[in-house]
Structures are given as C-alpha cells and as structure tokens.
Design a protein around this motif. Structure first.
Motif, mmCIF file in Angstrom:
data_model
loop_
_atom_site.group_PDB
_atom_site.id
_atom_site.type_symbol
_atom_site.label_atom_id
_atom_site.label_comp_id
_atom_site.label_asym_id
_atom_site.label_seq_id
_atom_site.Cartn_x
_atom_site.Cartn_y
_atom_site.Cartn_z
ATOM 1 N N GLY A 43 0.839 -1.192 0.000
ATOM 2 C CA GLY A 43 0.000 0.000 0.000
ATOM 3 C C GLY A 43 0.876 1.245 0.000
ATOM 4 N N GLY A 44 0.340 2.311 0.591
ATOM 5 C CA GLY A 44 1.088 3.566 0.601
ATOM 6 C C GLY A 44 1.018 4.239 -0.765
ATOM 7 N N ASN A 45 1.895 5.199 -0.975
ATOM 8 C CA ASN A 45 1.873 5.995 -2.211
ATOM 9 C C ASN A 45 2.830 5.497 -3.295
ATOM 10 N N THR A 46 3.951 4.928 -2.891
ATOM 11 C CA THR A 46 4.977 4.585 -3.889
ATOM 12 C C THR A 46 4.459 3.711 -5.022
ATOM 13 N N PRO A 47 3.668 2.659 -4.747
ATOM 14 C CA PRO A 47 3.284 1.766 -5.846
ATOM 15 C C PRO A 47 2.237 2.330 -6.800
ATOM 16 N N SER A 73 -0.659 -7.059 1.144
ATOM 17 C CA SER A 73 0.224 -7.373 2.274
ATOM 18 C C SER A 73 -0.311 -6.718 3.548
ATOM 19 N N ASP A 74 -1.064 -5.656 3.394
ATOM 20 C CA ASP A 74 -1.659 -5.024 4.573
ATOM 21 C C ASP A 74 -2.761 -4.061 4.146
ATOM 22 N N GLU A 75 -3.524 -3.640 5.118
ATOM 23 C CA GLU A 75 -4.623 -2.697 4.859
ATOM 24 C C GLU A 75 -4.877 -1.889 6.114
ATOM 25 N N ARG A 76 -5.338 -0.694 5.901
ATOM 26 C CA ARG A 76 -5.742 0.119 7.040
ATOM 27 C C ARG A 76 -7.141 -0.324 7.423
ATOM 28 N N LYS A 77 -7.462 -0.173 8.738
ATOM 29 C CA LYS A 77 -8.797 -0.588 9.190
ATOM 30 C C LYS A 77 -9.791 0.532 8.882
ATOM 31 N N SER A 85 -7.617 3.854 2.150
ATOM 32 C CA SER A 85 -7.659 2.423 1.827
ATOM 33 C C SER A 85 -6.634 2.062 0.750
ATOM 34 N N ASN A 86 -5.802 1.060 1.030
ATOM 35 C CA ASN A 86 -4.860 0.564 0.021
ATOM 36 C C ASN A 86 -5.603 -0.079 -1.143
ATOM 37 N N TYR A 87 -6.727 -0.736 -0.816
ATOM 38 C CA TYR A 87 -7.550 -1.348 -1.871
ATOM 39 C C TYR A 87 -8.080 -0.261 -2.809
ATOM 40 N N GLY A 136 6.681 -1.974 0.278
ATOM 41 C CA GLY A 136 7.316 -0.669 0.376
ATOM 42 C C GLY A 136 8.101 -0.638 1.676
ATOM 43 N N MET A 137 8.683 0.494 1.980
ATOM 44 C CA MET A 137 9.418 0.652 3.232
ATOM 45 C C MET A 137 9.212 2.065 3.753
ATOM 46 N N GLY A 138 8.907 2.161 5.037
ATOM 47 C CA GLY A 138 8.780 3.492 5.626
ATOM 48 C C GLY A 138 10.137 4.012 6.079
ATOM 49 N N GLU A 139 10.169 5.287 6.471
ATOM 50 C CA GLU A 139 11.442 5.888 6.896
ATOM 51 C C GLU A 139 11.964 5.237 8.180
ATOM 52 N N GLY A 141 11.855 2.039 8.599
ATOM 53 C CA GLY A 141 12.226 0.670 8.249
ATOM 54 C C GLY A 141 11.057 -0.304 8.332
ATOM 55 N N HIS A 142 9.838 0.199 8.571
ATOM 56 C CA HIS A 142 8.675 -0.721 8.580
ATOM 57 C C HIS A 142 8.374 -1.175 7.158
ATOM 58 N N THR A 143 7.680 -2.309 7.074
ATOM 59 C CA THR A 143 7.178 -2.780 5.790
ATOM 60 C C THR A 143 5.845 -3.472 6.027
ATOM 61 N N ALA A 144 4.996 -3.501 5.027
ATOM 62 C CA ALA A 144 3.585 -3.859 5.230
ATOM 63 C C ALA A 144 3.102 -2.979 6.393
ATOM 64 N N SER A 145 2.427 -3.584 7.388
ATOM 65 C CA SER A 145 2.138 -2.784 8.592
ATOM 66 C C SER A 145 2.846 -3.410 9.786
ATOM 67 N N LEU A 146 4.080 -3.851 9.510
ATOM 68 C CA LEU A 146 4.944 -4.412 10.570
ATOM 69 C C LEU A 146 5.933 -3.328 10.973
ATOM 70 N N ASP A 171 -4.900 1.760 13.266
ATOM 71 C CA ASP A 171 -5.322 0.351 13.271
ATOM 72 C C ASP A 171 -5.156 -0.248 11.881
ATOM 73 N N ARG A 172 -4.426 -1.348 11.831
ATOM 74 C CA ARG A 172 -4.113 -1.991 10.552
ATOM 75 C C ARG A 172 -4.387 -3.491 10.623
ATOM 76 N N ILE A 173 -4.407 -4.110 9.438
ATOM 77 C CA ILE A 173 -4.388 -5.574 9.320
ATOM 78 C C ILE A 173 -3.169 -5.875 8.458
ATOM 79 N N SER A 194 13.789 10.830 1.200
ATOM 80 C CA SER A 194 13.431 10.624 2.614
ATOM 81 C C SER A 194 13.736 9.200 3.071
ATOM 82 N N LYS A 195 13.876 8.275 2.118
ATOM 83 C CA LYS A 195 14.111 6.856 2.475
ATOM 84 C C LYS A 195 15.610 6.499 2.434
ATOM 85 N N SER A 196 16.449 7.413 1.948
ATOM 86 C CA SER A 196 17.817 7.008 1.579
ATOM 87 C C SER A 196 18.656 6.547 2.761
HETATM 88 C C1 6PG Z 1 0.931 1.002 3.982
HETATM 89 C C2 6PG Z 1 2.059 0.243 3.338
HETATM 90 C C3 6PG Z 1 3.355 0.637 3.975
HETATM 91 C C4 6PG Z 1 4.076 1.471 2.926
HETATM 92 C C5 6PG Z 1 5.184 2.268 3.549
HETATM 93 C C6 6PG Z 1 5.764 3.239 2.512
HETATM 94 O O1 6PG Z 1 -0.170 0.468 4.143
HETATM 95 O O2 6PG Z 1 1.171 2.213 4.242
HETATM 96 O O3 6PG Z 1 1.873 -1.048 3.168
HETATM 97 O O4 6PG Z 1 4.177 -0.419 4.373
HETATM 98 O O5 6PG Z 1 4.587 0.603 1.917
HETATM 99 O O6 6PG Z 1 4.628 3.008 4.615
HETATM 100 O O7 6PG Z 1 4.732 4.133 2.167
HETATM 101 P P1 6PG Z 1 4.922 5.193 0.968
HETATM 102 O O8 6PG Z 1 5.021 4.379 -0.289
HETATM 103 O O9 6PG Z 1 3.666 6.032 1.013
HETATM 104 O O10 6PG Z 1 6.189 5.949 1.258
#
Ligand code: 6PG
Length: 243
Positions: A43-47, A73-77, A85-87, A136-139, A141-146, A171-173, A194-196
């Motif tokens: 989810g998120g914006n990158t994809p 891989s994950d979704e917001r509640k 919504s990632n969907y 994706g990866m957050g700043e 280091g999270h991925t999915a909603s882990l 709240d996430r799944i 921001s991710k570098s």
């Molecule tokens: C989510 C994603 C999350 C995302 C990272 C990066 O539901 O937000 O699954 O893991 O991939 O937060 O988000 P951006 O692509 O918006 O930077």
C-alpha cells in the motif's frame, strides 16, 4: 553475503516501468508453471505509479489478467471507499482500468472488527505460498504494517494479524513475516530522498549474513533468499558495494 538484488533507476517513473515489467514476467512464469500468479500488493503511495503502469494500454493489454490472484500485504482498518484504503488506491489506479475478474481481487475487509478481518483474511490467503510479494518501506524501516518493536512483527505463527501503526490510520491488518517469508519472491519499491538513510542501513544489514537488526525491512527473507530492490537515485545515490 547480501541477498539483495538492486535495480537502480534515475527516477520514480523509471522504477515503476521496470517493476511493472518484473511483475508481468513473474506472472507469465508462474502462470506457465502453476496456472496462476498469486501476488500480494503493498500500500502507501509509492506503488501508485507501478499500478498505473500495469493498467497502461501498452503493458496491460499484453497481460492475461485471468491468471492473477491479487492479495494485499496489509490494509488500514477503514472501509474500501476511504481515502486511506490501500484497496481503493489500487482500484482507482489499476483494477478499474483492466479486464481483471472481480473475484481475483482478495480485499482485506478493513470495515470489519480487526480480529474478524484478520481471521477471515488468513483463511482466504490459505497456506499456499504467494508467488511474489510487493513491499514498500517506511522511513522507520517498517514494511507492510509491521513496525519496529511491535507484537505484529514478533508474530511467528499467524499469517495475518491486527497491527498498530504509530502514524494514522493507527489500526491496521497485516501479513506477518511468516506469510511474507513463505513467498517465492519479494520485490521492494523504495523511492525518494526521505528513504535514503534507512535504505542504506537496511541494505548494509542485509549484506551481513548474521544478526539482522530489528528493522522489519531487514527481516524479510523469502524462501528464495532473493529480494529485489527497485530504487531510484534519490533513495540510493551511491551503489552499495557487494557484501
Ligand atoms: C501502507 C504500506 C506501507 C508502505 C510504507 C511506505 O499500508 O502504508 O503497506 O508499508 O509501503 O509506509 O509508504 P509510501 O510508499 O507512502 O512511502
């Protein structure tokens, strides 16, 4: 020895184009070998650019969407029509623009009670490994909603659990590391300055065979032991020396 294969491109558009070709080729191979391509989306914006590319006439028309089984891989509640919504993001950017059978998209029911949504999705995902997980990866280091230091990251038995995010929607799944690491392949998409710093840390940690850090993105190690990183120059200015 690093398990990371880095695909470096000038900008986010080039990353999206290359990653789209990677997914299309993975789908062709899985369809030929097993008749289906089971993929989990991040989810998120990158994809978004990637999803728009997959829906483009030049690429989308050459893909047999009837072979795809799409998971998340994950979704917001939140409900599926919510702006978070990632969907919803994938539907607007991609699903609504191609001949993808509705039954092929397995949505996490973010509108339900968290425990119920996680249990229902775990049953729908089943035990068959995914062919490819897009992450994706957050700043942080999270991925999915882990997220670092959370029970969802520490979960080793369940494949889908409720998760908490420090940033809203809280709240996430999320699929767990068990589900992610059972996949045949993993593709990370990481773009932007921001991710570098975090990306450099994760790649350096992955190059160390032993003691990965507690960063979630460092702990994703699929059975194939190969993780593809599609990155732009903003996220990875300098090539990482092979470990
Ligand atoms: C989510 C994603 C999350 C995302 C990272 C990066 O539901 O937000 O699954 O893991 O991939 O937060 O988000 P951006 O692509 O918006 O930077």
């Amino acid at each position: 020895m690093t398990d990371a294969i880095i695909h470096s491109h000038p900008d986010a558009d080039a990353v999206a184009a290359a990653a789209a070709e990677h997914l299309a080729e993975a789908a062709r191979r899985a369809s030929a070998e097993r008749g289906r391509f089971r993929v989990a989306l991040s989810g998120g914006n990158t994809p978004r650019l990637l999803y728009q590319r997959l829906a483009s006439p030049e690429l989308g028309a050459a893909i047999d969407w009837r072979r795809w089984e799409i998971f998340f891989s994950d979704e917001r509640k939140v409900p599926p029509d919510d702006a978070h919504s990632n969907y919803r993001m994938a539907s607007v950017a991609w699903f609504s623009r191609v001949a993808l059978p509705a039954a092929s998209v397995h949505r996490i029911e973010g509108e339900l009670d968290g425990a119920q949504a996680a249990a229902r999705y775990e049953a729908e995902l089943g035990e068959q490994p995914l062919d490819l997980v897009l992450l994706g990866m957050g700043e942080d280091g999270h991925t999915a909603s882990l997220f670092p230091g959370t029970p969802a990251l520490a979960e080793r038995e369940r494949r889908v659990v409720q998760a908490k995010s420090p940033v809203p929607p809280h709240d996430r799944i999320s699929m767990t590391l068990r589900a992610l690491n059972e996949a045949r392949a993993v593709v990370f998409l990481v773009t932007g300055t921001s991710k570098s710093a975090r990306l450099a840390q994760v790649l350096a940690e992955r190059a160390r065979a032993s003691n990965p850090s507690d960063l979630p993105a460092s702990q994703v190690r699929p059975r194939s032991n190969t993780v593809h990183f599609y990155v732009d120059r903003a996220a990875l200015p300098e090539p990482i020396e092979p470990g």
